[in-house]
Design a protein around this motif. Structure first.
Motif, short mmCIF file in Angstrom:
data_model
loop_
_atom_site.label_atom_id
_atom_site.label_comp_id
_atom_site.label_asym_id
_atom_site.label_seq_id
_atom_site.Cartn_x
_atom_site.Cartn_y
_atom_site.Cartn_z
N VAL A 107 74.64 199.24 40.21
CA VAL A 107 75.43 198.73 39.24
C VAL A 107 76.20 197.50 39.31
CG1 VAL A 107 77.48 200.48 40.12
CG2 VAL A 107 77.48 199.43 37.52
N ASP A 108 76.32 196.67 38.17
CA ASP A 108 77.34 195.51 38.57
C ASP A 108 78.63 195.72 38.35
OD1 ASP A 108 74.95 193.72 39.38
OD2 ASP A 108 74.53 193.27 37.12
N LEU A 109 79.67 194.88 38.68
CA LEU A 109 81.14 195.28 38.57
C LEU A 109 81.62 193.82 38.25
CD1 LEU A 109 82.83 197.44 41.22
CD2 LEU A 109 81.85 198.12 38.98
N LEU A 110 82.53 193.81 37.16
CA LEU A 110 83.27 192.97 36.65
C LEU A 110 84.54 193.24 36.55
CD1 LEU A 110 83.54 190.02 35.07
CD2 LEU A 110 82.82 191.29 33.33
N VAL A 111 85.54 192.35 36.67
CA VAL A 111 87.24 192.74 36.49
C VAL A 111 87.64 191.39 35.83
CG1 VAL A 111 89.34 193.24 37.46
CG2 VAL A 111 87.44 194.17 38.59
N CYS A 112 88.23 191.75 34.67
CA CYS A 112 88.85 190.70 33.76
C CYS A 112 90.25 191.01 33.89
CB CYS A 112 88.30 190.74 32.28
SG CYS A 112 86.53 190.81 32.04
N PRO A 113 91.15 190.28 34.77
CA PRO A 113 92.60 190.44 34.88
C PRO A 113 93.27 189.51 33.99
CG PRO A 113 91.91 188.91 36.50
CD PRO A 113 90.34 189.26 35.67
N PRO A 114 94.43 189.58 33.82
CA PRO A 114 95.32 188.68 33.02
C PRO A 114 94.96 187.21 33.54
CG PRO A 114 96.63 190.28 33.79
CD PRO A 114 95.39 190.63 34.38
N ALA A 115 95.05 186.08 32.60
CA ALA A 115 94.57 184.93 33.26
C ALA A 115 95.34 184.41 34.45
CB ALA A 115 94.96 183.93 31.82
N THR A 116 96.51 184.73 34.41
CA THR A 116 97.39 184.41 35.70
C THR A 116 96.70 184.81 37.03
OG1 THR A 116 98.67 186.34 35.34
CG2 THR A 116 99.67 184.30 34.53
N LEU A 117 95.73 185.64 36.96
CA LEU A 117 95.20 186.39 38.26
C LEU A 117 93.84 185.93 38.28
CD1 LEU A 117 96.65 190.05 38.22
CD2 LEU A 117 97.64 187.98 39.53
N ILE A 118 93.18 185.36 37.42
CA ILE A 118 91.90 184.82 37.70
C ILE A 118 91.46 184.33 38.89
CG2 ILE A 118 89.84 183.58 36.69
CD1 ILE A 118 91.00 184.45 33.66
N TYR A 119 92.35 182.98 39.29
CA TYR A 119 91.84 182.34 40.22
C TYR A 119 92.24 183.19 41.41
CZ TYR A 119 91.89 178.38 43.63
OH TYR A 119 91.43 177.56 44.85
N LEU A 120 93.11 183.80 41.56
CA LEU A 120 93.40 184.71 42.75
C LEU A 120 92.44 185.46 43.20
CD1 LEU A 120 95.98 184.59 44.76
CD2 LEU A 120 96.96 186.34 43.35
N PHE A 121 91.84 186.39 41.99
CA PHE A 121 90.74 187.38 42.13
C PHE A 121 89.62 186.35 42.65
CE2 PHE A 121 92.44 191.35 39.72
CZ PHE A 121 93.77 191.01 40.47
N ALA A 122 89.03 185.38 41.73
CA ALA A 122 87.93 184.96 42.15
C ALA A 122 87.78 184.39 43.42
CB ALA A 122 87.73 183.47 41.27
N VAL A 123 88.92 183.90 44.17
CA VAL A 123 88.89 183.45 45.44
C VAL A 123 88.90 185.04 46.57
CG1 VAL A 123 90.44 182.77 47.32
CG2 VAL A 123 90.17 181.43 45.14
N ALA A 124 89.40 185.91 46.17
CA ALA A 124 89.24 187.14 47.02
C ALA A 124 87.85 187.59 46.74
CB ALA A 124 90.20 188.19 46.56
N ALA A 125 87.21 187.50 45.65
CA ALA A 125 85.79 187.72 45.64
C ALA A 125 84.51 186.82 46.07
CB ALA A 125 85.62 188.14 43.95
N VAL A 126 84.95 185.90 46.61
CA VAL A 126 84.14 185.02 47.25
C VAL A 126 83.20 185.61 48.48
CG1 VAL A 126 83.51 182.77 48.64
CG2 VAL A 126 85.09 182.80 46.46
N GLY A 127 81.69 185.50 48.38
CA GLY A 127 80.92 186.25 49.21
C GLY A 127 80.58 187.82 48.98
N THR A 128 81.39 188.29 47.82
CA THR A 128 81.03 189.64 47.22
C THR A 128 80.13 189.32 45.95
OG1 THR A 128 82.73 190.15 45.92
CG2 THR A 128 83.17 190.30 48.24
N PRO A 129 79.66 190.47 45.65
CA PRO A 129 78.84 190.37 44.35
C PRO A 129 79.76 190.72 43.04
CG PRO A 129 77.87 192.22 45.61
CD PRO A 129 79.34 191.64 46.12
N VAL A 130 81.03 191.16 43.17
CA VAL A 130 81.89 191.30 42.18
C VAL A 130 82.22 190.22 41.26
CG1 VAL A 130 84.30 192.14 41.71
CG2 VAL A 130 82.77 193.39 43.41
N LYS A 131 82.13 190.22 40.17
CA LYS A 131 82.48 189.09 39.30
C LYS A 131 83.85 189.13 38.64
CE LYS A 131 78.16 187.50 39.59
NZ LYS A 131 78.00 186.70 40.50
N VAL A 132 84.55 187.92 38.16
CA VAL A 132 85.85 188.04 37.66
C VAL A 132 85.48 187.22 36.16
CG1 VAL A 132 88.04 187.09 37.92
CG2 VAL A 132 86.77 187.86 40.03
N GLY A 133 86.03 187.76 35.39
CA GLY A 133 86.27 187.13 33.89
C GLY A 133 87.58 187.09 33.22
N GLY A 134 87.65 186.19 31.93
CA GLY A 134 88.77 186.39 31.29
C GLY A 134 88.78 187.21 30.31
#
Ligand SMILES: O=C[C@H](O)COP(=O)(O)O
Length: 254
Positions: A41-68
């Motif tokens: 299964v694929d995983l995606l997390v859509c946090p509030p806009a204020t957290l997108i960059y933080l989460f995207a950086v944390a997810a680098v190198g993993t298959p977890v996606k971040v969305g708006g």
């Protein structure tokens, strides 16, 4: 004609919840997404806009996606408080939810506006998750299929024939209430949505992922996600707790 099902997607919509401290929750999701889950299964997390960059950086190198959770239809300009799809892509988002019922209600978003947002998302290289769903009154009046059919017709951009788009069916009355439709009702609606998409987009409509959303919890995930034409979930409240979110994804483990 392929009969292969789309790979499932479990997406978390954090709505207006979470501060930087919630990075801990996101890290727990990253850690819990083990090889077994990754294979299913694929995983995606859509946090509030204020957290997108933080989460995207944390997810680098993993298959977890971040969305708006929303984007403006325009690329830039005098739209105080809004964020464009390109801006979301710039900070590491790869998906964006459009037309969530809370946006349709709180911000008066029409099908036409949702379609313009979905189109802007595609242009920016994002995958839009187009939300549709009927109210309790509409279901009780026997109009659920007609309402969702009209929302789909009005909200899905023509570009969906050649660009990835996800559709999320979320009965408004099931969101945050603990209520869910019966599996028979979910099967009927998802079958109807699939047919509408195939009629309009051909093969692309057959392969589009159709998510169910509305009170998906660890306890009902296996039942709901096992319904025909349900290719994953859009999860609100339960996605705020790493273990619950992962438990929902584990519904895909044999
Ligand atoms: O986008 C997610 C939905 O609105 C579902 O929310 P919920 O899981 O809290 O019912």
């Amino acid at each position: 004609m392929t009969t292969e099902r789309p790979r499932p997607l479990v997406a978390g919509n954090w709505k207006m919840n979470g501060t930087r401290a919630a990075t801990e929750t996101f890290s727990a999701i990253l850690e819990g997404y083990d090889a077994g889950l990754r294979s299913k299964v694929d995983l995606l997390v859509c946090p509030p806009a204020t957290l997108i960059y933080l989460f995207a950086v944390a997810a680098v190198g993993t298959p977890v996606k971040v969305g708006g959770q929303d984007c403006h239809a325009a690329t830039h300009g005098a739209h105080t408080g809004d964020i464009s799809a390109a801006m979301l892509a710039d900070v590491g988002a790869s998906y964006v939810i459009v037309g969530h019922s809370e946006r349709r209600t709180d911000h008066g978003e029409t099908d036409e506006m949702v379609k313009a947002k979905a189109r802007a998302a595609i242009t920016a290289g994002l995958t839009p998750i187009v939300c549709v769903g009927e109210t309790r009154e509409e279901r009780d009046a026997g109009r659920a299929l007609a309402v969702v059919g009209a929302q789909l017709a009005g909200s899905m951009p023509e570009e969906a024939a050649r660009a990835p788009v996800v559709v999320a069916y979320e009965p408004v009355w099931a969101i945050g209430t603990g209520l869910t439709p019966t599996v028979v009702d979910v099967a009927e609606m998802h079958g109807f949505i699939r047919q509408s998409l195939v009629d309009r987009f051909g093969a692309a409509g057959r392969n589009m992922r159709l998510l169910y959303g509305g009170s998906v919890k660890p306890g009902n995930a296996r039942e709901l996600l096992g319904v025909a034409e349900v290719d994953g979930a859009l999860v609100g409240g339960a996605s705020l707790v790493a273990e619950d979110f992962l438990a929902i994804a584990r519904a895909y483990m044999a």
